[in-house]
Structure formats: structure tokens, C-alpha cells
Design a protein around this motif. Structure first.
Motif, mmCIF file in Angstrom:
data_model
loop_
_atom_site.group_PDB
_atom_site.id
_atom_site.type_symbol
_atom_site.label_atom_id
_atom_site.label_comp_id
_atom_site.label_asym_id
_atom_site.label_seq_id
_atom_site.Cartn_x
_atom_site.Cartn_y
_atom_site.Cartn_z
ATOM 1 N N ILE A 200 1.603 -12.729 3.947
ATOM 2 C CA ILE A 200 1.614 -11.520 4.756
ATOM 3 C C ILE A 200 1.092 -10.384 3.897
ATOM 4 C CG2 ILE A 200 3.058 -10.062 6.178
ATOM 5 C CD1 ILE A 200 5.035 -12.422 6.136
ATOM 6 N N VAL A 201 0.002 -9.762 4.364
ATOM 7 C CA VAL A 201 -0.632 -8.689 3.595
ATOM 8 C C VAL A 201 -0.335 -7.372 4.287
ATOM 9 C CG1 VAL A 201 -2.813 -7.753 2.838
ATOM 10 C CG2 VAL A 201 -2.457 -10.198 2.802
ATOM 11 N N PHE A 202 0.251 -6.442 3.552
ATOM 12 C CA PHE A 202 0.565 -5.150 4.154
ATOM 13 C C PHE A 202 0.547 -4.097 3.066
ATOM 14 C CE2 PHE A 202 4.982 -4.807 2.657
ATOM 15 C CZ PHE A 202 5.217 -6.109 2.268
ATOM 16 N N ASN A 203 0.686 -2.830 3.470
ATOM 17 C CA ASN A 203 0.745 -1.745 2.486
ATOM 18 C C ASN A 203 2.184 -1.319 2.347
ATOM 19 O OD1 ASN A 203 -2.039 -1.376 3.927
ATOM 20 N ND2 ASN A 203 -2.206 -0.508 1.907
ATOM 21 N N LYS A 204 2.704 -1.447 1.151
ATOM 22 C CA LYS A 204 4.096 -1.085 0.949
ATOM 23 C C LYS A 204 4.179 0.401 0.665
ATOM 24 C CE LYS A 204 8.157 -2.367 -1.565
ATOM 25 N NZ LYS A 204 9.020 -2.988 -0.588
ATOM 26 N N PHE A 205 5.145 1.035 1.297
ATOM 27 C CA PHE A 205 5.275 2.473 1.184
ATOM 28 C C PHE A 205 6.062 2.801 -0.060
ATOM 29 C CE2 PHE A 205 5.306 6.656 2.771
ATOM 30 C CZ PHE A 205 6.526 7.195 2.460
ATOM 31 N N GLN A 206 5.402 3.427 -1.032
ATOM 32 C CA GLN A 206 6.138 3.768 -2.237
ATOM 33 C C GLN A 206 6.517 5.248 -2.218
ATOM 34 O OE1 GLN A 206 3.980 3.220 -5.733
ATOM 35 N NE2 GLN A 206 5.812 3.178 -6.969
ATOM 36 N N SER A 207 5.565 6.100 -1.828
ATOM 37 C CA SER A 207 5.880 7.512 -1.665
ATOM 38 C C SER A 207 4.842 8.075 -0.720
ATOM 39 C CB SER A 207 5.837 8.240 -2.993
ATOM 40 O OG SER A 207 4.503 8.501 -3.347
ATOM 41 N N VAL A 208 4.961 9.364 -0.409
ATOM 42 C CA VAL A 208 4.080 9.933 0.608
ATOM 43 C C VAL A 208 2.622 9.841 0.186
ATOM 44 C CG1 VAL A 208 3.620 11.979 1.968
ATOM 45 C CG2 VAL A 208 5.908 11.467 1.284
ATOM 46 N N VAL A 209 2.365 9.795 -1.106
ATOM 47 C CA VAL A 209 0.957 9.756 -1.506
ATOM 48 C C VAL A 209 0.556 8.409 -2.082
ATOM 49 C CG1 VAL A 209 0.817 12.199 -1.937
ATOM 50 C CG2 VAL A 209 1.535 10.682 -3.751
ATOM 51 N N GLU A 270 7.030 -1.133 6.800
ATOM 52 C CA GLU A 270 6.402 -0.510 5.632
ATOM 53 C C GLU A 270 4.982 -0.078 5.956
ATOM 54 O OE1 GLU A 270 7.521 -0.254 2.386
ATOM 55 O OE2 GLU A 270 9.283 -1.527 2.328
ATOM 56 N N ASN A 271 4.265 -0.926 6.712
ATOM 57 C CA ASN A 271 2.896 -0.576 7.038
ATOM 58 C C ASN A 271 2.847 0.644 7.948
ATOM 59 O OD1 ASN A 271 0.228 -1.622 6.442
ATOM 60 N ND2 ASN A 271 -0.009 -1.643 8.641
ATOM 61 N N ALA A 272 3.796 0.725 8.888
ATOM 62 C CA ALA A 272 3.821 1.893 9.771
ATOM 63 C C ALA A 272 4.063 3.164 8.967
ATOM 64 C CB ALA A 272 4.899 1.726 10.842
ATOM 65 N N CYS A 273 4.988 3.071 8.006
ATOM 66 C CA CYS A 273 5.272 4.206 7.134
ATOM 67 C C CYS A 273 4.045 4.606 6.341
ATOM 68 C CB CYS A 273 6.351 3.804 6.135
ATOM 69 S SG CYS A 273 7.829 4.737 6.262
ATOM 70 N N SER A 274 3.363 3.593 5.767
ATOM 71 C CA SER A 274 2.179 3.889 4.963
ATOM 72 C C SER A 274 1.110 4.520 5.819
ATOM 73 C CB SER A 274 1.604 2.620 4.341
ATOM 74 O OG SER A 274 2.584 1.903 3.710
ATOM 75 N N GLU A 275 0.995 4.042 7.082
ATOM 76 C CA GLU A 275 -0.020 4.598 7.965
ATOM 77 C C GLU A 275 0.222 6.076 8.194
ATOM 78 O OE1 GLU A 275 0.097 2.907 11.839
ATOM 79 O OE2 GLU A 275 -1.012 4.604 12.662
ATOM 80 N N GLN A 276 1.483 6.441 8.480
ATOM 81 C CA GLN A 276 1.763 7.851 8.725
ATOM 82 C C GLN A 276 1.558 8.675 7.473
ATOM 83 O OE1 GLN A 276 2.044 8.840 11.634
ATOM 84 N NE2 GLN A 276 2.527 6.937 12.673
ATOM 85 N N GLY A 277 1.968 8.143 6.329
ATOM 86 C CA GLY A 277 1.776 8.876 5.082
ATOM 87 C C GLY A 277 0.309 9.083 4.772
ATOM 88 N N ALA A 278 -0.497 8.019 4.981
ATOM 89 C CA ALA A 278 -1.925 8.133 4.700
ATOM 90 C C ALA A 278 -2.583 9.115 5.657
ATOM 91 C CB ALA A 278 -2.588 6.758 4.826
ATOM 92 N N ARG A 279 -2.110 9.097 6.920
ATOM 93 C CA ARG A 279 -2.682 10.037 7.878
ATOM 94 C C ARG A 279 -2.340 11.466 7.482
ATOM 95 N NH1 ARG A 279 -1.422 7.952 12.929
ATOM 96 N NH2 ARG A 279 -3.193 6.594 12.577
ATOM 97 N N MET A 280 -1.124 11.664 7.001
ATOM 98 C CA MET A 280 -0.730 12.998 6.550
ATOM 99 C C MET A 280 -1.655 13.493 5.464
ATOM 100 S SD MET A 280 3.274 13.558 5.921
ATOM 101 C CE MET A 280 3.122 14.921 4.810
ATOM 102 N N SER A 281 -1.890 12.656 4.443
ATOM 103 C CA SER A 281 -2.720 13.147 3.337
ATOM 104 C C SER A 281 -4.171 13.283 3.765
ATOM 105 C CB SER A 281 -2.582 12.289 2.094
ATOM 106 O OG SER A 281 -2.625 10.955 2.385
ATOM 107 N N ALA A 282 -4.658 12.384 4.668
ATOM 108 C CA ALA A 282 -6.042 12.519 5.112
ATOM 109 C C ALA A 282 -6.227 13.804 5.898
ATOM 110 C CB ALA A 282 -6.437 11.311 5.974
ATOM 111 N N MET A 283 -5.300 14.095 6.798
ATOM 112 C CA MET A 283 -5.419 15.307 7.595
ATOM 113 C C MET A 283 -5.231 16.544 6.741
ATOM 114 S SD MET A 283 -6.213 14.520 10.661
ATOM 115 C CE MET A 283 -7.239 13.267 9.956
#
Lengths: 325, 202
Positions: A200-209, A270-283
Motif C-alpha cells: 500500500i503506497v500512500f503519503n504519511k502525514f508528518q507535519s503540515v509541510v 493519512e493520505n487525506a491529511c497529506s492532501e489537505q496539508g499539501a493543498r494548504m501550502s500550494a495555495m
């Protein structure tokens, strides 16, 4: 259609074939300005173009700021759930260990990605890692299949590995994520896909960035038994007594299915969390860029405005001095 | 905007310190497993960093001690929360498929599947009881017990009337069931509700 093309061509050539004499175009190197002619002799440079650009950039900045706030609030909601679910996969890893480099014939890569875009590079990293794992497991008699969760990975993987994709699942986050939904999903995957090892490949949420691409391995019961017999990491699995009247094989079957659903649940969160965090920093970075662009456009606007005022003044004054003599 | 961003970041403590052990802390065997994977990865795909594996995010467990420890360390986890995380208790009684099983420190290593029933945690003089739906319990040789359940509720949150209603409903469904699937589902309902009933009364 030919008429439309001609009309388009006509419009393009129009500024060059204007009946008025073409005067020298004074334009600043950054922003295009057009020369207009008002009543006879007066020239002024229009700031309309720059102003339009400024308005649209400001709107974009507002939109991206709003998207960042929305992503921040969604992140807060998912993050508590994710942190609470982190304890779920640890007992399984404590019991069965983690063997990412296990040698199996049929491995299935479950790639978890998002449905919506504008979230930075997390989906491409997940796809790159999936392709890497496939390359790692290539060899004679070995095959790798994909199970894709999320539109973004589907778009990327369908291009070159279309025949290797077994299942595609999208719109996972339509309803808030819960364990029941994920266990039904895990059930579907286990029923329809044959596997020796699931990765299972996913992005683990470590911190907001920071988001770490991670791969979790779940082995099928037969492989678990094989590894336990051959010793090594799973060697002391045999020391565990099986409580109850079931055989070891049956209990391992249940165990593997339960492990898969638990690991999937954590991975999806974790992937959902990473998605929101990445969207935050991209925006955030895009609204900052829009702000920079707005600053530069404001400078250009002021320069253009002042230049046109100066031109007007010069003409008036030179006209007046010419009259005086 | 920057002030808000720094406030948001301050509210979320960096999780790395808590969840990730340093690589020097990992026992040697775990390091080798990760290392073989990392090496194999770097040979085939040199440009991209290898992905992390769950081992790098786990706290390592202590090895089996030579004498029986005095307390049992219990991890009771659910999908939505970790009820108990490395809590030291005297005894737990789990509803295994073969009946209520008591687990004391020094219990032999066991894997057991759970059936719906009451789980009780004994710490000193206090006993906490939960009704668990099903799950697994792993008892390791180092007196660590991992209980993984799907749903667990404290007993005082159960409503006796609803339990009775559910029981009668599922027994009637079982008698009127035609296909195997319906029979299996109704049987599960009956099992869970009768376990609920007995946990409330017993």
C-alpha cells in the motif's frame, strides 16, 4: 469555419491597417500599453490593460486564500482522526514484522491518491513510488498489478500501465471517511484480486509541510507461513499458541484480512491529511506569488499613469510656449 | 496572513519527535530489513529516495525479559481511538472465541480471535468493563498485550431495551431467513445481541 478563420485573421491585422497614421508607440518594457488618439493632437497612454490584469490577479489571490482557509479547516478535522488511528496498525507490525523486500510472485500495489487537484506534488510522488516498486519487483515469473484509489493516480497510471490495473476506486471522500466504508473496500479488493503481497503506497502525514511517501506491506497467509517456516524475521511466529479450535491457517486468514483493513484505514486517513496539508501550502505559495505579481503590476501602473500625465503636461506647456512666441 | 500561518503551525506540534524513533534507536534486526529494501531500491531507482516503511514509525518493543514482570502492558486500540496505550495493568479478561480468557503478566505468547463480549481491565482495585464487537488479541512473550477491536463501548452506555428489541428482531429474522447469506447475517445479529444481553445481566 473558413469565414470564422478569416474574421479572426482580419481582427489580427486590424491594428496594422488602421487609417490613422501610425505614431511612435511609447511602451514600457514590462506591460503592453496602447496609444489612443483623442481629440486632434492629444495622445495619452491607456492604463486599461494593466488595470484589467491587476483586477484578475487580485481575484485569483482572494480565491487561493479562501482555498487555503478551507483546506486548513478540513485538515484540522481529519488530523485528529488520523492521529487516533495511528495505533491501529502497530500491533500487526509488532506481531508480523514488516518485510518490504520479501520475494513473491504476485504483488499488488495499492496506490492511494486524491480525487481533486491543486494539492502540490503528492500524487505524482505516490505514482512514482508505485512505478518504482513495480520495477523493483520485476523479474521472471513475477508480476505486479495495480489497484488505484483516486482520480489523480488513475489519470497517471492509465497512460502506460492500463492492462495492469485491476481495480479503480474513485470518490472515496464523498462521505466522511469511516472504518465501515474502508473495510467494505478492503473486502472488495481481497475478493477480486489474487495476491501474494499487497503493498500500500500512500503519503504519511508528518507535519503540515512534510509528507513522507510510505509503503506498507501485507502478506497473504501462505507467504506468512512460508516466511515463518524459513525462519528469519517471522521465525518466532510459531511460538505463538493459537487459542481456539481453529487451525493456524484459518486464523492467519482472518488475521491478514483484518490487518489489511486496518492498514488501509490508516493509510487512507493519512493520505487525506497529506492532501489537505499539501493543498494548504500550494495555495499559500500561490497567493504569495499573486501578491508579488500585484506589487509589480502596481508599480507599472503608477509609472504608466505618471508617464501619461507628464506627456500631457509637456504637450500643453510646449503648445502654450509656442503660442507666446 | 503570515501571522496566522505561524499560529496554525504552532498549534500543531511537530509529530516527528513523538512518532519517529531515531534510526540509531532501532534494534539491529529492524535496521537490516529496512536496509535491504533501501539498497534494493537504490540499485534499481537511484533518483528517488526510497519510501518509508512502517518499521521506521514504530516505537520498538522491549525483548522478552528473563523473569516474569509484575505488570502487563496493554495496548487497546480501536479504529477511531487508542483506548489504552501502553498502560500497565494487573490483568485483563478478554472474550476469546473459546470463552473468557484471563491474561496475566508472563502469559504464554498467544494469538486469539475475539467474539462479541465483555472485556475487563483490572488495575489494582478498579475494574473497567467494555463491550467489544470482535477483533484480535496478541499476547507477546514480553508481557505486552495488544487488543484490537472494531467497536468498544463502556457498559454503562448500553440501553437494555434496545438490546432486547434487537434480540427479538434478529431471532425472528433468523427463523424467516431463506438464503445462506441472510441466515449468516441474522445469526451474527443474534450472537451479538445475546452477548450484549448477557453482559448487561451477568
Amino acid at each position: 469555419m473558413a469565414m470564422a478563420a478569416l474574421r479572426r485573421e482580419g481582427r489580427r491585422f486590424a491594428p496594422l491597417i488602421s487609417p490613422r497614421p501610425i505614431t511612435a508607440v511609447r511602451s514600457s518594457p514590462i506591460a503592453p500599453t496602447y496609444e489612443d488618439e483623442g481629440p486632434i493632437g492629444v495622445r495619452y497612454i491607456s492604463t486599461q490593460v494593466v488595470r484589467n490584469r491587476m483586477k484578475s490577479v487580485k481575484n485569483i489571490q482572494k480565491i487561493t486564500k479562501a482555498m487555503k482557509m478551507v483546506a486548513a479547516s478540513k485538515l484540522r478535522a481529519v488530523q485528529t482522526k488520523t492521529e487516533n488511528s495511528r495505533g491501529l496498525w502497530q500491533p500487526f507490525t509488532a506481531l508480523l514484522g514488516d518485510l518490504p523486500s520479501v520475494d513473491v510472485k504476485k504483488s499488488v500495489v495499492v496506490t492511494i491518491s486524491s480525487d481533486k487537484g491543486l494539492c502540490g506534488g503528492i500524487n505524482s510522488t505516490a505514482v512514482k513510488i508505485s512505478k518504482g516498486i513495480r520495477k523493483l519487483n520485476s523479474g521472471p515469473e513475477k508480476e505486479t498489478k495495480y489497484v488505484v484509489l483516486g482520480e489523480k493516480a488513475k489519470a497517471q497510471l492509465i497512460r502506460d500501465s492500463k492492462k495492469d490495473i485491476e481495480l479503480i476506486i474513485t470518490e472515496l471522500q464523498k462521505n466522511p471517511l469511516n472504518y465501515t466504508q474502508v473495510s467494505v473496500l478492503a473486502d472488495e479488493i481481497l475478493k477480486n484480486v489474487e495476491f501474494d503481497a499487497l503493498r500500500i503506497v500512500f503519503n504519511k502525514f508528518q507535519s503540515v509541510v512534510s509528507f513522507l511517501p510510505t509503503v506498507s506491506t501485507v502478506l497473504s497467509p501462505e507467504i506468512v507461513e512460508r516466511e515463518a517456516e524459513s525462519g528469519g524475521k517471522l521465525g518466532d511466529l510459531d511460538n505463538y499458541e493459537i487459542e481456539g479450535g481453529e487451525t493456524k491457517g484459518e486464523i492467519l486468514q482472518n488475521l491478514v484480512e483484518f490487518q489489511f483493513s486496518c492498514v488501509m484505514f490508516n493509510a487512507v486517513l493519512e493520505n487525506a491529511c497529506s492532501e489537505q496539508g499539501a493543498r494548504m501550502s500550494a495555495m499559500d505559495s500561490s497567493s504569495r506569488n499573486a501578491g508579488d505579481m500585484l506589487d509589480r503590476l502596481t508599480l507599472t501602473y503608477n509609472r504608466t499613469r505618471q508617464a501619461s500625465i507628464t506627456t500631457e503636461l509637456i504637450e500643453i506647456i510646449s503648445g502654450a510656449s509656442a503660442l507666446e512666441g | 496572513m503570515l501571522r496566522q500561518a505561524s499560529r496554525l503551525l504552532a498549534h500543531r506540534p511537530i509529530l516527528a519527535a513523538r512518532t519517529r524513533a531515531f534510526s540509531t534507536d532501532l534494534p539491529a534486526s529492524e535496521q537490516t530489513a529496512d536496509a535491504t529494501f533501501a539498497e534494493a531500491w537504490n540499485k534499481v531507482i537511484p533518483n528517488i529516495d526510497p519510501p518509508k516503511t512502517p518499521l521506521s514509525f514504530m516505537q520498538p518493543r522491549p525483548p522478552a525479559p528473563s523473569s516474569i514482570p509484575s505488570k502487563l502492558t496493554v495496548n487497546f486500540v480501536l479504529p477511531y481511538a487508542s483506548e489504552l496505550a501502553t498502560k500497565e495493568v494487573d490483568m485483563v479478561i478478554v472474550p476469546a472465541t473459546t470463552g473468557q480468557m484471563g491474561v496475566l503478566p508472563g502469559h504464554v505468547a498467544t494469538i486469539a480471535e475475539l467474539k462479541p463480549g465483555v472485556l475487563s481491565v483490572h488495575e489494582g482495585n478498579e475494574v473497567t468493563k467494555y463491550f467489544v464487537s470482535s477483533g484480535f488479541v496478541f499476547i507477546h512473550a514480553n508481557s505486552f498485550a495488544d487488543i484490537i477491536a472494531v467497536v468498544a463501548v463502556p457498559l454503562d452506555q448500553l440501553d437494555a431495551n434496545l438490546v432486547q428489541k434487537g434480540l427479538t428482531e434478529f431471532t425472528s429474522k433468523l427463523s424467516s431467513a431463506t438464503t445462506d447469506l441472510e441466515k449468516a447475517e441474522a445469526q451474527i445479529g443474534v450472537d451479538v445481541h445475546s452477548a450484549l444481553n448477557s453482559s448487561l445481566t451477568g
